[in-house]
Design an enzyme around this catalytic site. Sequence first.
Site, PDB file in Angstrom:
ATOM      1  N   TRP A   1       2.979 -22.942  -3.526  1.00 29.75           N
ATOM      2  CA  TRP A   1       4.348 -22.427  -3.643  1.00 29.75           C
ATOM      3  C   TRP A   1       4.821 -21.717  -2.364  1.00 29.75           C
ATOM      4  CZ3 TRP A   1       0.339 -21.078  -6.992  1.00 29.75           C
ATOM      5  CH2 TRP A   1      -0.363 -19.920  -6.660  1.00 29.75           C
TER       6      TRP A   1
ATOM      7  N   GLU B 295       5.667 -16.995  -9.636  1.00 28.70           N
ATOM      8  CA  GLU B 295       5.712 -15.531  -9.689  1.00 28.70           C
ATOM      9  C   GLU B 295       5.395 -15.005 -11.086  1.00 28.70           C
ATOM     10  OE1 GLU B 295       5.875 -13.296  -7.340  1.00 28.70           O
ATOM     11  OE2 GLU B 295       5.975 -14.849  -5.808  1.00 28.70           O
TER      12      GLU B 295
ATOM     13  N   GLN C 237      -0.043 -10.045 -13.124  1.00 30.79           N
ATOM     14  CA  GLN C 237      -1.280  -9.664 -13.816  1.00 30.79           C
ATOM     15  C   GLN C 237      -2.371 -10.746 -13.749  1.00 30.79           C
ATOM     16  OE1 GLN C 237      -1.395  -6.592 -15.062  1.00 30.79           O
ATOM     17  NE2 GLN C 237       0.768  -6.157 -14.804  1.00 30.79           N
ATOM     18  N   THR C 238      -2.263 -11.655 -12.787  1.00 30.46           N
ATOM     19  CA  THR C 238      -3.225 -12.757 -12.696  1.00 30.46           C
ATOM     20  C   THR C 238      -3.629 -12.986 -11.241  1.00 30.46           C
ATOM     21  OG1 THR C 238      -2.223 -13.854 -14.617  1.00 30.46           O
ATOM     22  CG2 THR C 238      -3.605 -15.209 -13.208  1.00 30.46           C
TER      23      THR C 238
ATOM     24  N   TYR D 233      -1.468 -12.145 -21.410  1.00 28.85           N
ATOM     25  CA  TYR D 233      -0.135 -11.551 -21.271  1.00 28.85           C
ATOM     26  C   TYR D 233       0.934 -12.547 -21.709  1.00 28.85           C
ATOM     27  CZ  TYR D 233      -2.631  -8.031 -18.556  1.00 28.85           C
ATOM     28  OH  TYR D 233      -3.506  -7.061 -18.154  1.00 28.85           O
TER      29      TYR D 233
ATOM     30  N   TYR E 189      10.389  -6.380  -8.717  1.00 26.38           N
ATOM     31  CA  TYR E 189       9.447  -7.056  -7.819  1.00 26.38           C
ATOM     32  C   TYR E 189       9.674  -8.569  -7.821  1.00 26.38           C
ATOM     33  CZ  TYR E 189       5.382  -9.640  -6.400  1.00 26.38           C
ATOM     34  OH  TYR E 189       4.577 -10.572  -5.810  1.00 26.38           O
TER      35      TYR E 189
ATOM     36  N   ASP F 102       3.960  -5.095  -4.312  1.00 21.03           N
ATOM     37  CA  ASP F 102       2.952  -5.340  -5.343  1.00 21.03           C
ATOM     38  C   ASP F 102       1.702  -4.538  -4.997  1.00 21.03           C
ATOM     39  OD1 ASP F 102       1.802  -6.687  -3.217  1.00 21.03           O
ATOM     40  OD2 ASP F 102       1.434  -8.545  -4.336  1.00 21.03           O
TER      41      ASP F 102
ATOM     42  N   CYS G 190      -6.730  -6.424   4.198  1.00 23.61           N
ATOM     43  CA  CYS G 190      -6.712  -5.053   3.664  1.00 23.61           C
ATOM     44  C   CYS G 190      -7.000  -5.081   2.165  1.00 23.61           C
ATOM     45  CB  CYS G 190      -5.368  -4.389   3.963  1.00 23.61           C
ATOM     46  SG  CYS G 190      -5.391  -2.589   3.786  1.00 23.61           S
TER      47      CYS G 190
ATOM     48  N   CYS H  19     -11.937  -4.210   8.074  1.00 22.80           N
ATOM     49  CA  CYS H  19     -11.284  -3.407   9.116  1.00 22.80           C
ATOM     50  C   CYS H  19     -11.574  -3.918  10.524  1.00 22.80           C
ATOM     51  CB  CYS H  19     -11.717  -1.947   8.995  1.00 22.80           C
ATOM     52  SG  CYS H  19     -11.144  -1.160   7.468  1.00 22.80           S
TER      53      CYS H  19
ATOM     54  N   CYS I 258      -8.934  -6.383  11.497  1.00 26.20           N
ATOM     55  CA  CYS I 258      -7.561  -5.947  11.234  1.00 26.20           C
ATOM     56  C   CYS I 258      -6.765  -5.722  12.511  1.00 26.20           C
ATOM     57  CB  CYS I 258      -7.592  -4.661  10.399  1.00 26.20           C
ATOM     58  SG  CYS I 258      -5.949  -4.023  10.009  1.00 26.20           S
TER      59      CYS I 258
ATOM     60  N   CYS J 181      -4.115   2.376  12.176  1.00 32.69           N
ATOM     61  CA  CYS J 181      -4.217   2.661  10.737  1.00 32.69           C
ATOM     62  C   CYS J 181      -4.767   4.068  10.529  1.00 32.69           C
ATOM     63  CB  CYS J 181      -5.138   1.633  10.070  1.00 32.69           C
ATOM     64  SG  CYS J 181      -5.453   1.988   8.318  1.00 32.69           S
TER      65      CYS J 181
END
Length: 349
Positions: free
Chosen positions: A23, A36, A41-42, A81, A119, A137, A191, A197, A200, A206
Amino acid sequence: MAFHFSDTLLLWNRSQNKRHMPWKGQKDVYKVWVSEIILQQTRVEQGLKYYECFIKTFPTLEALAKAKDEEVFKLWEGLGYYSRCRNLVSTARFICEKLKGKFPESFEEIKKLKGIGPYTAAAISSFVFNEPQAVVDGNVYRVLARIFFVKKPIDTTDGKKFFLKLANKLLDKKQPGIYNQAIMDFGATICKPVPLCSQCFFNQVCKAYLKNKIFELPVKEKKTRISKRWFYFFVLQVKEKIAVEQRTEKDIWQQLYQFPLIEADHEMEIKEILKLAEKKDFLPPARYQLVKTSQQLKQQLSHQLILGKFITLSLKKKPVIKNLLWVTKKEMESLAFPKIINEFIKIGL
């Protein structure tokens, strides 16, 4: 710092982001919307196969709107859900019937649709329509909290407002969709809860890394309280037929099928629960034979732990219980059941 952050993030996105998903970059609003909703929750790894199957079965919004509830729920089975699934179907029908099949194109209008919050509306409006709306998120909370050392709790109203304001300040207004996907990908691959790190792009600026406090952020104020529920399912068999019923109450698993059950507020012996079933006229006394009882199975939900036992009974006559549907094992395959029941069926009905 704001310009530096977005510029650096987009450089990482161009040069190192290898996270591929079907997507990403998609401009078909229906496909973005479905992805979305599935990803709420997945985890992406789990949601990917559901997305591909969903789009193959219902390739357009119109196809989803015309589908039978049972067919959609069966396809959603195991994803959890289920209110997401109900809202998805309801919204598809609303758009087809009330909006002449045209999906809204602005953040404010998208947000009015059932099952879509700020969101998801920000994600759809930025990815598809290039509207400058920041997404926030779990990945974004973690990235921003660590890099800017924000100690405001992410589960409070004040904290959510602060992070949303910060996210919109940092947003690349010219390419919001690319930026939003990049920051979510960065949180998912670099992250992470246990971050990489050393790889990163931000490890020299950071604040959490420099203070050696990366595992202290983001902050949550509230602890999730888990309640326990004991479900005693009765697998009633009359010849080759088995009794099932549809859950219609506004509770977990609404519209899914189950074996008739008695819920208790504590663990009970099988003899106790059978006596209780007889007392409630749930079972005809002395007119059934206990075939077997299962071990205790568990299903963890977000705020609940379901502890289930399955009591298989053989009866000569169908008991007088409202709203029972008597089906064969083969017919059960087309019905959508909760995960805990599917686990029992898989072990051996």
